[in-house]
Design an enzyme around this catalytic site. Structure first.
Site, mmCIF file in Angstrom:
data_model
loop_
_atom_site.group_PDB
_atom_site.id
_atom_site.type_symbol
_atom_site.label_atom_id
_atom_site.label_comp_id
_atom_site.label_asym_id
_atom_site.label_seq_id
_atom_site.Cartn_x
_atom_site.Cartn_y
_atom_site.Cartn_z
ATOM 1 N N LYS A 1 -0.628 -21.927 21.776
ATOM 2 C CA LYS A 1 0.158 -20.848 21.177
ATOM 3 C C LYS A 1 0.586 -21.183 19.764
ATOM 4 O O LYS A 1 0.690 -20.294 18.924
ATOM 5 C CB LYS A 1 1.384 -20.527 22.037
ATOM 6 C CG LYS A 1 1.019 -19.755 23.292
ATOM 7 C CD LYS A 1 2.214 -19.064 23.889
ATOM 8 C CE LYS A 1 1.833 -18.313 25.149
ATOM 9 N NZ LYS A 1 2.998 -17.805 25.885
ATOM 10 N N LYS B 1 -11.600 -14.542 31.530
ATOM 11 C CA LYS B 1 -10.659 -13.838 32.385
ATOM 12 C C LYS B 1 -10.345 -12.451 31.810
ATOM 13 O O LYS B 1 -10.251 -12.303 30.595
ATOM 14 C CB LYS B 1 -9.372 -14.677 32.435
ATOM 15 C CG LYS B 1 -8.494 -14.434 33.630
ATOM 16 C CD LYS B 1 -7.374 -15.470 33.655
ATOM 17 C CE LYS B 1 -6.038 -14.783 33.861
ATOM 18 N NZ LYS B 1 -4.912 -15.704 33.905
ATOM 19 N N LYS C 1 -5.385 -8.366 28.890
ATOM 20 C CA LYS C 1 -4.919 -7.212 28.117
ATOM 21 C C LYS C 1 -4.907 -7.502 26.634
ATOM 22 O O LYS C 1 -4.859 -6.586 25.823
ATOM 23 C CB LYS C 1 -3.520 -6.821 28.574
ATOM 24 C CG LYS C 1 -2.511 -7.916 28.268
ATOM 25 C CD LYS C 1 -1.146 -7.637 28.792
ATOM 26 C CE LYS C 1 -0.316 -8.907 28.633
ATOM 27 N NZ LYS C 1 0.860 -8.942 29.455
#
Ligand code: TRP
Length: 336
Positions: free
Chosen positions: A117, A199, A202
């Site tokens: 991140k 995977k 969204k």
């Protein structure tokens, strides 16, 4: 007289950051729904975690309410178990602070999600992003959770929560239940429809790669028709046929059919028929969820009542743990 064994406590949370996909639904939420009877389930929307990435206030508020409504629509029953917003239960932030003081800089630096991140949000590597796992540990440990369902991406965080719990228990006396990972009996890993080795997510830029639980039937059909398969044009399961395997996995987790049964059903048929049938199954599965959702989202008062009650219950459970912790550390007792 036989005494009933108390139900094991399961804690789980997700961030209310936008769209909920078919992957979340089949891979996690459906499991939450079936666990509700067998376990004491404590479910939360981890909205404090969400602000480690900058949020637009209006959108954040809307996403939180939508996510809450959608979970109810999927079958989470707030009457059976507390279902709440993390930010409304003050013990989470308080225990997180305390646990930060029992967590080492080195441990947090090794978290792969933090490394990923901070590479992705290089302009906002805030301290919250760094201490995200100690807040997660607080979420789990406050409820004396026995089990935490975790995907691969959260496994390292659970391991850290276990280490923190053991460290605290060792330094004082047994205070926290040390949680175990829970591997659900069923629960498909749903992959992207466009890149089936990844995977379903969204955050994928290509909206054709995922199905949102609230997608309209026409969009669902169109996305399945465009799903990547292969040139063999035969519905059967094989390791290298990732696209077809994924469609079979989706179909299987909705219908309960095995791969062999699916192969029989589509024998002699091409991918065109297969994709349409998978799309229809998904549309039918999501139809009642979408209907309940549209009722719920227009009943704000009911939603408020549910999340308020959830927070009150969660507070009354978690405050006991927090009080114990504070007493052991040596804080003076509150006299108000
Ligand atoms: N970090 C988790 C995620 O983004 C959500 C989460 C917050 C969580 N607290 C938790 C998951 C405690 C399990 C247990 O997916």
């Amino acid at each position: 007289m036989e005494t009933a064994t108390p139900k094991k406590v399961i804690f789980s949370a997700v961030q209310p950051s936008g769209t909920i996909t078919l992957g979340n639904y089949l891979g996690a939420i459906k499991n939450w729904v079936t666990m509700q009877d067998d376990y004491r389930c404590i479910f939360a929307l981890a909205d404090l975690h969400t602000i480690t990435v900058r949020q637009d206030p209006a959108a954040f508020r809307r996403h939180s309410l939508e996510a809450y409504a959608l979970f109810l629509a999927c079958g989470i029953d707030p009457k059976k178990n507390p279902f709440f917003l993390q930010s409304q239960v003050h013990t989470h932030a308080e225990l997180a602070w305390i646990l930060n003081c029992y967590t080492q800089f080195g441990e947090l630096s090794r978290m792969t999600q933090f490394k990923d991140k901070s590479a992705k949000h290089a302009d906002n590597i805030n301290a919250g992003l760094f201490t995200y796992p100690s807040l997660m540990a607080a979420d789990i440990l406050l409820y004396q959770s026995d089990l935490v369902p975790v995907g691969a991406d959260q496994k390292q965080h659970l391991e850290l929560a276990r280490n923190i719990a053991e460290r605290f228990n060792g330094a004082y006396s047994p205070t926290f239940t040390v949680p175990e990972p829970y591997i659900p009996k069923v629960g498909a890993k749903i992959m992207s429809l466009q890149e089936p080795t990844r995977k379903m997510s969204k955050s994928d830029e290509n909206a054709n790669s995922y199905i949102a639980v609230l997608d309209k039937p026409d969009d669902i059909l169109r996305k399945f028709k465009r799903a990547i398969t292969d040139s063999e044009a035969r519905v059967h399961f094989a390791p290298e046929k990732e696209g077809v395997n994924n469609l079979m996995g989706i179909y299987s987790s909705i219908t309960g059919l095995t791969n062999e049964q699916i192969e029989v059903e589509f024998e002699g048929k091409g991918y065109g028929d297969f994709k349409v049938r998978v799309a229809e199954a998904v549309i039918e599965e999501l139809r009642p969820v979408q209907e309940r959702y549209s009722q719920l989202i227009s009943d704000k008062e009911y939603l408020e009542q549910c999340y308020t009650e959830g927070a009150q219950q969660a507070l009354s459970i978690s405050i006991r743990t927090l009080n114990k912790v504070m007493k052991k550390i040596g804080f003076l007792p509150k006299k108000f």
